[in-house]
Scaffold this active site. Structure first.
Site, short mmCIF file in Angstrom:
data_model
loop_
_atom_site.label_atom_id
_atom_site.label_comp_id
_atom_site.label_asym_id
_atom_site.label_seq_id
_atom_site.Cartn_x
_atom_site.Cartn_y
_atom_site.Cartn_z
N LYS A 1 0.82 -1.22 0.00
CA LYS A 1 0.00 0.00 0.00
C LYS A 1 0.86 1.27 0.00
O LYS A 1 0.63 2.18 -0.78
CB LYS A 1 -0.93 -0.03 1.22
CG LYS A 1 -2.00 -1.11 1.13
CD LYS A 1 -2.85 -1.18 2.36
CE LYS A 1 -2.20 -1.88 3.52
NZ LYS A 1 -1.85 -3.30 3.33
N SER B 1 9.91 2.22 7.50
CA SER B 1 9.21 0.96 7.81
C SER B 1 9.44 0.53 9.25
O SER B 1 8.63 0.81 10.12
CB SER B 1 9.65 -0.14 6.85
OG SER B 1 8.91 -0.03 5.67
N ARG B 2 10.53 -0.18 9.48
CA ARG B 2 10.89 -0.59 10.84
C ARG B 2 12.40 -0.47 10.97
O ARG B 2 13.14 -0.81 10.04
CB ARG B 2 10.45 -2.04 11.11
CG ARG B 2 8.95 -2.22 11.33
CD ARG B 2 8.46 -1.56 12.63
NE ARG B 2 7.02 -1.73 12.83
CZ ARG B 2 6.08 -0.88 12.44
NH1 ARG B 2 6.42 0.24 11.81
NH2 ARG B 2 4.81 -1.12 12.70
N ASP C 1 12.75 7.42 9.79
CA ASP C 1 11.64 7.69 10.71
C ASP C 1 11.61 6.63 11.81
O ASP C 1 10.81 6.71 12.72
CB ASP C 1 10.31 7.69 9.94
CG ASP C 1 9.14 8.08 10.82
OD1 ASP C 1 9.24 9.11 11.51
OD2 ASP C 1 8.13 7.34 10.85
N GLU D 1 14.66 2.01 18.90
CA GLU D 1 13.79 3.16 19.22
C GLU D 1 12.90 2.91 20.43
O GLU D 1 12.41 3.85 21.07
CB GLU D 1 12.93 3.53 18.02
CG GLU D 1 11.84 2.50 17.70
CD GLU D 1 10.96 2.90 16.50
OE1 GLU D 1 11.52 3.26 15.46
OE2 GLU D 1 9.72 2.84 16.64
N HIS E 1 9.44 8.16 14.52
CA HIS E 1 8.29 7.32 14.14
C HIS E 1 7.01 8.16 14.04
O HIS E 1 6.00 7.84 14.67
CB HIS E 1 8.13 6.18 15.14
CG HIS E 1 7.55 4.94 14.51
ND1 HIS E 1 8.05 3.69 14.71
CD2 HIS E 1 6.50 4.78 13.65
CE1 HIS E 1 7.34 2.81 14.03
NE2 HIS E 1 6.38 3.45 13.37
N GLN E 2 7.09 9.21 13.25
CA GLN E 2 5.93 10.11 13.13
C GLN E 2 5.30 10.08 11.74
O GLN E 2 4.36 10.83 11.47
CB GLN E 2 6.34 11.56 13.46
CG GLN E 2 7.16 12.26 12.38
CD GLN E 2 7.36 13.74 12.65
OE1 GLN E 2 8.14 14.10 13.51
NE2 GLN E 2 6.68 14.59 11.91
P1 NAI Z 1 1.84 -3.84 2.89
O1 NAI Z 1 1.65 -5.15 3.57
O2 NAI Z 1 0.72 -3.26 2.11
O3 NAI Z 1 3.13 -3.92 1.93
C1 NAI Z 1 4.33 -4.53 2.31
C2 NAI Z 1 4.97 -5.09 1.04
O4 NAI Z 1 6.24 -5.65 1.40
C3 NAI Z 1 4.14 -6.22 0.41
O5 NAI Z 1 3.94 -5.95 -0.98
C4 NAI Z 1 4.98 -7.46 0.62
O6 NAI Z 1 4.84 -8.40 -0.43
C5 NAI Z 1 6.38 -6.86 0.66
N1 NAI Z 1 7.36 -7.74 1.28
C6 NAI Z 1 7.17 -8.66 2.26
N2 NAI Z 1 8.32 -9.29 2.53
C7 NAI Z 1 9.25 -8.77 1.70
C8 NAI Z 1 10.63 -9.02 1.48
N3 NAI Z 1 11.28 -9.98 2.17
N4 NAI Z 1 11.28 -8.28 0.55
C9 NAI Z 1 10.61 -7.33 -0.15
N5 NAI Z 1 9.31 -7.06 -0.01
C10 NAI Z 1 8.64 -7.77 0.91
O7 NAI Z 1 2.33 -2.84 4.03
P2 NAI Z 1 2.30 -1.24 4.00
O8 NAI Z 1 1.00 -0.76 4.56
O9 NAI Z 1 2.74 -0.76 2.68
O10 NAI Z 1 3.40 -0.91 5.12
C11 NAI Z 1 4.77 -1.19 4.90
C12 NAI Z 1 5.50 -1.07 6.22
O11 NAI Z 1 5.49 0.29 6.65
C13 NAI Z 1 4.83 -1.83 7.40
O12 NAI Z 1 5.28 -3.16 7.45
C14 NAI Z 1 5.27 -1.06 8.60
O13 NAI Z 1 6.42 -1.68 9.13
C15 NAI Z 1 5.63 0.32 8.05
N6 NAI Z 1 4.79 1.38 8.58
C16 NAI Z 1 5.41 2.45 9.17
C17 NAI Z 1 4.67 3.51 9.67
C18 NAI Z 1 5.34 4.71 10.29
O14 NAI Z 1 4.66 5.52 10.93
N7 NAI Z 1 6.63 4.90 10.11
C19 NAI Z 1 3.20 3.48 9.63
C20 NAI Z 1 2.64 2.33 8.93
C21 NAI Z 1 3.42 1.32 8.45
#
Ligand code: NAI
Length: 342
Positions: free
Chosen positions: A153, A228-229, A253, A258, A290-291
């Site tokens: 997403k 991401s993380r 971020d 953290e 982490h904002q």
């Molecule tokens: P999502 O689940 O829609 O997309 C994650 C993508 O990563 C998927 O297409 C998946 O196939 C892919 N993926 C999984 N394992 C993988 C690998 N080994 N190598 C490459 N790609 C791989 O998740 P979304 O919503 O896009 O969120 C992504 C990340 O963002 C979350 O996992 C979360 O850790 C982080 N996040 C951070 C926030 C923040 O405030 N900094 C807030 C929300 C999410």
């Protein structure tokens, strides 16, 4: 349903109070994080609501079950801080899979622009009436190659934003594919990208994806973005690569360690984390705590979906936001059959 919120901030209360004391939901907000030392606070509650830096390991899960808690409601998307395999058949886990992917993707671009156009330095200078441009030379994004790891997403929206800047986008994703995205191998992405942004979850495979070996595969002066993380990056290897002038800039971020720092005010204290202190000392490193998710739209979506998750649990119904370690597995995944995980 009595719900104990952990690691609660004022902005959480503002959005969650719209759902409090309605539909049989009763919220109690704790400022402290959930971990082995604080889990006792969950006594007498039917559910706990946790965020990214709460610790929900086997010991915490055992205690929650002992206290009669039946549900762990994550008010975030990532669930790397919950031992979901251990939780299976003991306590249900729900999450908020998407609250505003735009918020995170836009923050990633904000970090990138701030870094490469030196906005953070200019902001401080002009406040001191220093109108010199020396040291503020940036570079155009137009025509540059950006590598996007993870095209879910958030990654997809980030790709669209990058295309709007006229950038050449390369992508890598272990599972997803889309005909309008130019996928390459991870090694090719590392080798060809001027900028790399990470949008994949933290798991065993992605842990320390940016390490000494992979950094050596990247272009000199590469710009790295992590929203991401934190543990996707080996922070010590990053410090070495920054010191060696291999990495041109880092925009983060999130940070591996953290958990004990972010979301709290430690100004006036001495930072115990030497790696973070070193990173913060560098002019080409930008760290936000982490904002990326923190917009009005995201907060309101988080409160709404979490409350719906709690209400669905109460009504005993199927919930598409329930997660377990069998999610997505071909035969075992009950969610695919619109059933509860157990
Ligand atoms: P999502 O689940 O829609 O997309 C994650 C993508 O990563 C998927 O297409 C998946 O196939 C892919 N993926 C999984 N394992 C993988 C690998 N080994 N190598 C490459 N790609 C791989 O998740 P979304 O919503 O896009 O969120 C992504 C990340 O963002 C979350 O996992 C979360 O850790 C982080 N996040 C951070 C926030 C923040 O405030 N900094 C807030 C929300 C999410």
């Amino acid at each position: 349903m009595k719900v104990a919120f952990f690691d609660t901030k004022e902005y959480d209360i503002n959005s969650f109070d719209n759902f409090n004391n309605k539909n049989n939901l009763e919220f109690t907000y704790f400022e402290t994080k959930l971990n082995e030392d604080t889990v006792e606070l969950a006594k007498g509650f039917d559910a706990v609501c946790v965020f990214v830096n709460d610790t929900v390991n086997a010991k915490v899960i055992d205690k929650l079950v002992e206290y009669g808690c039946k549900l762990i409601a994550l008010r975030c998307a990532g669930f790397n801080n919950v031992d979901i395999k251990y939780a299976y058949k003991k306590i249900h886990v729900v999450r908020v899979p998407a609250y505003s992917p735009y918020a995170v993707a836009e923050h990633a671009m904000a970090l990138l622009l701030t870094s490469i156009r030196r906005i953070h330095k200019a902001f401080n200078r002009t406040r001191d009436y220093n109108f010199s441009l020396s040291g503020l030379v940036g570079f155009d994004l137009h025509g540059k190659t950006i590598g996007v790891v993870g095209t879910g997403k958030i990654g997809r929206i980030f790709i669209d934003i990058c295309k709007g800047f006229g950038m050449n986008v390369l992508a890598y994703d272990k599972f997803h594919s889309s005909s309008d995205i130019n996928y390459v191998s991870l090694d090719e992405l590392f080798a060809k990208s001027d900028i790399i942004s990470f949008h994949c979850p933290l798991n065993e495979e992605t842990y320390h994806m940016v390490n000494k070996e992979n950094l050596s595969k990247m272009k000199n002066q590469v710009v790295l973005i992590n929203t991401s993380r934190g543990a996707l990056f080996d922070a010590d290897a990053l410090v070495d690569a920054l010191k060696a002038r291999k990495v041109g800039a880092a925009c983060m971020d999130v940070y591996e360690e953290e958990g004990d720092l972010f979301f709290r005010d430690y100004s006036g204290h001495i930072l115990n984390d030497d790696t973070l202190a070193r990173l913060l000392s560098m002019p080409n490193v930008i760290i936000t705590s982490h904002q990326a998710f923190l917009t009005n739209e995201a907060l309101s979506n988080i409160a709404q979906t979490t409350s719906e998750n709690l209400i669905t649990y109460l009504s005993n119904g199927f919930n598409d936001n329930e997660i377990c370690y069998q999610c997505g597995l071909q035969d075992q995944c009950k969610r695919k059959r619109q059933e509860r995980c157990f």
